[in-house]
Design an enzyme around this catalytic site. Structure first.
Site, mmCIF file in Angstrom:
data_model
loop_
_atom_site.group_PDB
_atom_site.id
_atom_site.type_symbol
_atom_site.label_atom_id
_atom_site.label_comp_id
_atom_site.label_asym_id
_atom_site.label_seq_id
_atom_site.Cartn_x
_atom_site.Cartn_y
_atom_site.Cartn_z
ATOM 1 N N ALA A 276 18.404 -11.636 18.054
ATOM 2 C CA ALA A 276 19.887 -11.932 17.534
ATOM 3 C C ALA A 276 19.724 -12.778 16.155
ATOM 4 O O ALA A 276 18.672 -13.472 16.105
ATOM 5 C CB ALA A 276 20.650 -12.653 18.480
ATOM 6 N N ASP A 277 20.634 -12.561 15.570
ATOM 7 C CA ASP A 277 20.829 -13.361 14.098
ATOM 8 C C ASP A 277 22.482 -13.733 13.887
ATOM 9 O O ASP A 277 22.985 -12.565 14.089
ATOM 10 C CB ASP A 277 20.302 -12.908 13.212
ATOM 11 C CG ASP A 277 20.170 -13.520 11.691
ATOM 12 O OD1 ASP A 277 19.133 -14.518 11.919
ATOM 13 O OD2 ASP A 277 21.059 -13.480 11.009
ATOM 14 N N THR A 278 22.707 -14.772 13.764
ATOM 15 C CA THR A 278 24.137 -15.017 13.419
ATOM 16 C C THR A 278 24.342 -15.738 11.976
ATOM 17 O O THR A 278 23.627 -16.670 11.541
ATOM 18 C CB THR A 278 24.496 -16.344 14.197
ATOM 19 O OG1 THR A 278 24.456 -15.764 15.487
ATOM 20 C CG2 THR A 278 25.861 -16.475 14.165
#
Length: 196
Positions: free
Chosen positions: A69-71
């Site tokens: 995941a990356d935000t």
């Protein structure tokens, strides 16, 4: 024994969100240098989540499903990652105060097995922030909370005092849209609450 999961992230918040929906994941942070220049926020978070998940999947073998995941936070087309220093954090918060911004989280699921096809998606949440005084911004920066967070704030921490409202998935702003993730894991036959 049910499906094993690996989270390609050192984020304690993502781990807690997985546990909240019943998934105990082994933590194996990706060691790649993240590169995704010239992309919009949607493409950027999907690409970075894919890089992280594939990096870890290549290391661990074929037994576990890997979640990467990356935000990022974006306001008026400008992408805000994690601040590099307190001054950067204060500058980001000055941009966000009194405005509506977007939080994008990209997620990649690499299933177990030799072919390891993958699913990648992103979620977007709109976040509205109350106007903040300079003193409020500085006090928040001095708390230390902004330093490891995209956009220099944690919605689940002290910054909650400055949130006017959100449209979309709250957990997406924390760092992992677990509702959408659960639906995709279920569709892929990897996880269903009450089974395995």
């Amino acid at each position: 024994m049910g499906q094993q999961f690996v989270l390609a992230s050192a984020s304690p918040r993502r781990r807690q969100l997985l546990e909240q929906i019943g998934i105990e994941a082994k933590i194996v942070p990706s060691s790649i240098e993240e590169r995704a220049e010239g992309l919009g926020p949607e493409e950027m978070v999907m690409e970075l989540s894919r890089q992280k998940a594939e990096d870890v999947a290549a290391k661990i073998g074929e037994d576990a499903a890997v979640i990467g995941a990356d935000t990022v936070v974006a306001i008026k087309g400008r992408i805000l990652g994690k601040p590099s220093d307190p001054q950067g954090a204060a500058e980001m918060l000055s941009l966000l105060q009194g405005e509506v911004h977007q939080v994008y989280t990209g997620v990649t699921i690499v299933p177990p097995g030799p072919d390891r096809g993958r699913v990648t998606f992103f979620e977007q949440t709109d976040v509205s922030v109350y106007p903040m005084t300079e003193a409020e911004i500085l006090a928040y920066v001095e708390s230390g909370e902004p330093m490891d967070k995209a956009g220099a704030y944690g919605i689940q921490g002290r910054f909650a005092a400055h949130i006017r409202g959100i449209r979309g998935d709250y957990n997406n702003v924390v760092g992992l849209p677990v509702g959408r993730l659960y639906q995709d894991l279920k569709a892929m036959g990897l996880y269903e609450e009450g089974k395995g």
